[in-house]
Each structure stands twice: as structure tokens, then as C-alpha cells.
Write a protein that holds these residues in place. Structure first.
Motif, PDB file in Angstrom:
ATOM      1  N   GLY A  29       0.826  -1.200   0.000  1.00  0.00           N
ATOM      2  CA  GLY A  29       0.000   0.000   0.000  1.00  0.00           C
ATOM      3  C   GLY A  29       0.858   1.247   0.000  1.00  0.00           C
ATOM      4  O   GLY A  29       2.080   1.184  -0.149  1.00  0.00           O
ATOM      5  N   VAL A  30       0.197   2.379   0.185  1.00  0.00           N
ATOM      6  CA  VAL A  30       0.854   3.690   0.145  1.00  0.00           C
ATOM      7  C   VAL A  30       0.511   4.448   1.424  1.00  0.00           C
ATOM      8  O   VAL A  30      -0.610   4.356   1.935  1.00  0.00           O
ATOM      9  CB  VAL A  30       0.391   4.496  -1.085  1.00  0.00           C
ATOM     10  N   LYS A  31       1.482   5.196   1.927  1.00  0.00           N
ATOM     11  CA  LYS A  31       1.257   6.068   3.084  1.00  0.00           C
ATOM     12  C   LYS A  31       1.447   7.520   2.645  1.00  0.00           C
ATOM     13  O   LYS A  31       2.443   7.857   2.014  1.00  0.00           O
ATOM     14  CB  LYS A  31       2.252   5.729   4.205  1.00  0.00           C
ATOM     15  N   ILE A  32       0.492   8.377   3.008  1.00  0.00           N
ATOM     16  CA  ILE A  32       0.606   9.813   2.733  1.00  0.00           C
ATOM     17  C   ILE A  32       0.255  10.569   4.002  1.00  0.00           C
ATOM     18  O   ILE A  32      -0.833  10.397   4.563  1.00  0.00           O
ATOM     19  CB  ILE A  32      -0.331  10.264   1.594  1.00  0.00           C
ATOM     20  N   HIS A  33       1.190  11.402   4.450  1.00  0.00           N
ATOM     21  CA  HIS A  33       0.934  12.246   5.621  1.00  0.00           C
ATOM     22  C   HIS A  33       0.678  13.670   5.134  1.00  0.00           C
ATOM     23  O   HIS A  33       1.551  14.321   4.576  1.00  0.00           O
ATOM     24  CB  HIS A  33       2.123  12.223   6.581  1.00  0.00           C
ATOM     25  N   THR A  34      -0.522  14.132   5.345  1.00  0.00           N
ATOM     26  CA  THR A  34      -0.916  15.441   4.821  1.00  0.00           C
ATOM     27  C   THR A  34      -0.177  16.589   5.494  1.00  0.00           C
ATOM     28  O   THR A  34       0.202  17.555   4.835  1.00  0.00           O
ATOM     29  CB  THR A  34      -2.429  15.635   5.013  1.00  0.00           C
ATOM     30  N   ASP A  35       0.048  16.492   6.801  1.00  0.00           N
ATOM     31  CA  ASP A  35       0.648  17.606   7.537  1.00  0.00           C
ATOM     32  C   ASP A  35       2.136  17.740   7.275  1.00  0.00           C
ATOM     33  O   ASP A  35       2.637  18.833   6.979  1.00  0.00           O
ATOM     34  CB  ASP A  35       0.403  17.451   9.041  1.00  0.00           C
ATOM     35  N   TYR A  36       2.885  16.640   7.398  1.00  0.00           N
ATOM     36  CA  TYR A  36       4.329  16.723   7.197  1.00  0.00           C
ATOM     37  C   TYR A  36       4.695  17.180   5.787  1.00  0.00           C
ATOM     38  O   TYR A  36       5.732  17.803   5.573  1.00  0.00           O
ATOM     39  CB  TYR A  36       4.992  15.375   7.489  1.00  0.00           C
ATOM     40  N   THR A  37       3.866  16.864   4.821  1.00  0.00           N
ATOM     41  CA  THR A  37       4.158  17.258   3.433  1.00  0.00           C
ATOM     42  C   THR A  37       3.507  18.576   3.046  1.00  0.00           C
ATOM     43  O   THR A  37       3.702  19.053   1.925  1.00  0.00           O
ATOM     44  CB  THR A  37       3.673  16.171   2.453  1.00  0.00           C
ATOM     45  N   GLY A  38       2.732  19.151   3.948  1.00  0.00           N
ATOM     46  CA  GLY A  38       2.039  20.394   3.617  1.00  0.00           C
ATOM     47  C   GLY A  38       1.067  20.224   2.469  1.00  0.00           C
ATOM     48  O   GLY A  38       0.926  21.100   1.613  1.00  0.00           O
ATOM     49  N   GLY A  84      -3.695   0.380  -8.003  1.00  0.00           N
ATOM     50  CA  GLY A  84      -4.634  -0.580  -7.434  1.00  0.00           C
ATOM     51  C   GLY A  84      -4.364  -0.999  -6.003  1.00  0.00           C
ATOM     52  O   GLY A  84      -4.814  -2.067  -5.576  1.00  0.00           O
ATOM     53  N   VAL A  85      -3.634  -0.152  -5.245  1.00  0.00           N
ATOM     54  CA  VAL A  85      -3.356  -0.485  -3.850  1.00  0.00           C
ATOM     55  C   VAL A  85      -4.028   0.548  -2.943  1.00  0.00           C
ATOM     56  O   VAL A  85      -4.321   1.665  -3.364  1.00  0.00           O
ATOM     57  CB  VAL A  85      -1.839  -0.520  -3.569  1.00  0.00           C
ATOM     58  N   PRO A  86      -4.281   0.184  -1.678  1.00  0.00           N
ATOM     59  CA  PRO A  86      -4.889   1.145  -0.762  1.00  0.00           C
ATOM     60  C   PRO A  86      -3.887   2.198  -0.297  1.00  0.00           C
ATOM     61  O   PRO A  86      -2.674   1.956  -0.291  1.00  0.00           O
ATOM     62  CB  PRO A  86      -5.329   0.272   0.434  1.00  0.00           C
ATOM     63  N   ALA A  87      -4.403   3.342   0.121  1.00  0.00           N
ATOM     64  CA  ALA A  87      -3.567   4.402   0.678  1.00  0.00           C
ATOM     65  C   ALA A  87      -4.027   4.710   2.097  1.00  0.00           C
ATOM     66  O   ALA A  87      -5.211   4.929   2.340  1.00  0.00           O
ATOM     67  CB  ALA A  87      -3.657   5.664  -0.172  1.00  0.00           C
ATOM     68  N   LEU A  88      -3.072   4.724   3.022  1.00  0.00           N
ATOM     69  CA  LEU A  88      -3.323   5.179   4.386  1.00  0.00           C
ATOM     70  C   LEU A  88      -3.020   6.669   4.427  1.00  0.00           C
ATOM     71  O   LEU A  88      -1.878   7.087   4.198  1.00  0.00           O
ATOM     72  CB  LEU A  88      -2.431   4.426   5.373  1.00  0.00           C
ATOM     73  N   VAL A  89      -4.033   7.478   4.716  1.00  0.00           N
ATOM     74  CA  VAL A  89      -3.905   8.940   4.682  1.00  0.00           C
ATOM     75  C   VAL A  89      -4.176   9.495   6.077  1.00  0.00           C
ATOM     76  O   VAL A  89      -5.176   9.164   6.708  1.00  0.00           O
ATOM     77  CB  VAL A  89      -4.893   9.550   3.668  1.00  0.00           C
ATOM     78  N   HIS A  90      -3.289  10.356   6.527  1.00  0.00           N
ATOM     79  CA  HIS A  90      -3.460  11.013   7.829  1.00  0.00           C
ATOM     80  C   HIS A  90      -4.693  11.911   7.791  1.00  0.00           C
ATOM     81  O   HIS A  90      -4.830  12.754   6.908  1.00  0.00           O
ATOM     82  CB  HIS A  90      -2.216  11.853   8.127  1.00  0.00           C
ATOM     83  N   THR A  91      -5.603  11.707   8.749  1.00  0.00           N
ATOM     84  CA  THR A  91      -6.782  12.569   8.844  1.00  0.00           C
ATOM     85  C   THR A  91      -6.931  13.068  10.271  1.00  0.00           C
ATOM     86  O   THR A  91      -6.556  12.391  11.231  1.00  0.00           O
ATOM     87  CB  THR A  91      -8.079  11.845   8.431  1.00  0.00           C
ATOM     88  N   TRP A  92      -7.496  14.247  10.387  1.00  0.00           N
ATOM     89  CA  TRP A  92      -7.727  14.863  11.694  1.00  0.00           C
ATOM     90  C   TRP A  92      -8.946  15.770  11.569  1.00  0.00           C
ATOM     91  O   TRP A  92      -9.076  16.494  10.585  1.00  0.00           O
ATOM     92  CB  TRP A  92      -6.514  15.687  12.112  1.00  0.00           C
ATOM     93  N   GLY A  93      -9.827  15.688  12.517  1.00  0.00           N
ATOM     94  CA  GLY A  93     -11.002  16.551  12.485  1.00  0.00           C
ATOM     95  C   GLY A  93     -11.862  16.288  11.265  1.00  0.00           C
ATOM     96  O   GLY A  93     -12.091  15.147  10.856  1.00  0.00           O
ATOM     97  N   ALA A  94     -12.315  17.373  10.646  1.00  0.00           N
ATOM     98  CA  ALA A  94     -13.243  17.267   9.514  1.00  0.00           C
ATOM     99  C   ALA A  94     -12.558  16.880   8.210  1.00  0.00           C
ATOM    100  O   ALA A  94     -13.239  16.646   7.210  1.00  0.00           O
ATOM    101  CB  ALA A  94     -13.994  18.582   9.335  1.00  0.00           C
ATOM    102  N   SER A  95     -11.217  16.782   8.201  1.00  0.00           N
ATOM    103  CA  SER A  95     -10.536  16.434   6.947  1.00  0.00           C
ATOM    104  C   SER A  95     -10.946  15.064   6.429  1.00  0.00           C
ATOM    105  O   SER A  95     -10.824  14.778   5.230  1.00  0.00           O
ATOM    106  CB  SER A  95      -9.016  16.487   7.126  1.00  0.00           C
TER     107      SER A  95
END
Length: 239
Positions: A90-99, A118-129
Motif C-alpha cells: 500500500g501507500v502512506k501519505i501524511h498530509t501535515d508533514y508534506t504540507g 490498485g493499492v490502498p492508501a493510508l492517509v493522515h486525517t484529523w477533524g473534519a478532513s
């Protein structure tokens, strides 16, 4: 059987001697498999961290290719190099660290790229994001996303998000666990969209483990969350 879908490998940027802690931590809590991202890749240099992680994966550790939405050329090279090995799932994406907020153009391009593999992505979420993530997921054909922390304090937004997009999954790790948080989400969301994650080695798994245990889930639901949903989502072969 327990599969941790939100874990890390490698030392952090503050004083924590965790570089070799993965297996010991997993053994302590009966975690059989973990899907990990390289700490270096998440907070500093995605290609360097992905390269190091590729040498460190074991039969109990699967990898996320960490993607920086602002460096998509690097991301394309790493996805092409590591996903075919079968050890990265899968893929990891951190929204905050990457701006790169979920609503940003670069994040959308990154998620479109993930969907093409075709792989899942784990995405950092917080609050309403997490609501933004559900909307983007619904708009991109075939995309499957895991809302990391299921919005943290925005877990009720995560309930709305999961109901809005069946290809969005929730995992619960957070440094705080208000009473009833897990039970409320489980009672409100399709059980097939729920996963188990700890944020180890940043956070001790006892936090997530205890919160899920305290929810007193029905055995069949607990089994889905503990491993069956993850095995299906990541196409893992479980003996």
C-alpha cells in the motif's frame, strides 16, 4: 490473529530508541503482522526512507511506499520499484508533514496515481478532513483509502465519511481514547470498513488495544476488525 495497519519502522526525530522495537512490541500484544511506513520517509525524505525500509521488511512486516504529493516523480519511481516485490502492499501519505491538505491539487494527483496502481492508501486525517477524503475518494475511480486515526477527535465526521464512501476504511489509533469512541463508530459503520491500527512505534499499542477491548465487541465483529478486513483489503495470504 491481529493485523496492525498503521505502524512505523525506524527511529523518530526525538529521543525514542525504537529502531529495533517492532517485533518485540508486536509480540507483547499478540500482533501477528504489521504494515509499516518508514519514519524517515514520512517526516523527512520519502525515497531514502522507502529504500531503507525495503531492506528491513520481514515475514511479519509488510511495507507502505510513502508518497510525498509534492514530489510525484519520486513517488512514481518508488511505486514502480517496490510494489512489484510483493512486500509493499500500500501507500502512506501524511498530509501535515508534506504540507498537502486532502483538498489540495497535489494530493488529488497523488491519490489518482495510487488508484492507478490498485493499492490502498493510508492517509493522515484529523477533524473534519476525513470528510474531504471521502469526497475525493468517491470522485476517483477505484481508489481505496484508509482514514488514519479515523479523524482523531473528528471520529463522528469519520462515521459520516464511511457512510458516504464504501471505499473508505477507518482505523482508530490516537493518543487519546474518549470513552465510547470505538463502540459508537462500530455501531454506526459497515463492519467491513473497520480496521485495527496502533501508530506503533510512536504510540504503544496498549492504547488502541485497550480501547478496542473496552468496546466489548461481538466475536465476529472483533475478528473482522482484528484481521479479516485487512487481509482482504491488502490481499494478504493468511495461513
Amino acid at each position: 490473529m491481529i493485523i496492525d495497519v498503521h505502524a512505523h519502522w525506524g527511529p523518530w526525530f526525538f529521543t525514542m530508541d525504537v529502531a529495533e522495537a517492532n517485533h518485540r512490541t508486536m509480540d507483547r500484544y499478540g500482533i501477528d503482522l504489521a504494515i509499516v511506513s518508514a519514519t524517515e520517509a514520512v517526516i523527512y525524505d520519502a525515497p531514502a526512507g522507502n529504500r531503507a525500509l525495503a531492506e528491513a521488511l520481514t515475514d511479519r512486516l509488510y511495507g507502505y511506499v510513502t508518497v510525498n504529493p509534492r514530489r510525484l516523480a519520486d513517488a512514481e519511481r518508488d511505486l514502480a520499484a517496490y510494489l512489484p516485490t510483493g512486500r509493499f502492499v500500500g501507500v502512506k501519505i501524511h498530509t501535515d508533514y508534506t504540507g498537502s491538505p486532502v483538498t489540495s491539487p497535489q494530493m488529488r494527483r497523488a491519490l489518482e496515481l495510487v488508484a492507478s496502481y490498485g493499492v490502498p492508501a493510508l492517509v493522515h486525517t484529523w477533524g473534519a478532513s476525513v470528510l474531504d477524503l471521502a469526497r475525493v475518494c468517491a470522485e476517483i475511480d477505484g481508489l481505496r483509502v484508509i482514514a488514519g486515526h479515523m479523524g482523531a477527535d473528528g471520529f463522528r465526521h469519520a462515521i459520516e465519511a464511511a457512510r458516504a464512501c464504501e471505499r473508505l476504511y477507518l482505523e482508530p489509533c490516537w493518543s487519546h481514547f474518549p470513552a465510547g469512541r470505538i463502540a459508537e463508530v462500530v455501531a454506526s459503520v459497515d463492519h467491513r470498513q473497520l480496521l485495527f491500527g496502533t501508530d506503533a512505534t510512536l504510540i504503544d499499542p496498549s492504547s488502541a488495544y485497550g480501547a478496542v477491548a473496552a468496546a466489548r465487541l461481538e466475536p465476529g465483529v472483533a475478528e473482522l476488525i482484528a484481521w479479516r478486513n485487512a487481509a482482504s483489503l491488502f490481499n494478504l495470504e493468511i495461513p
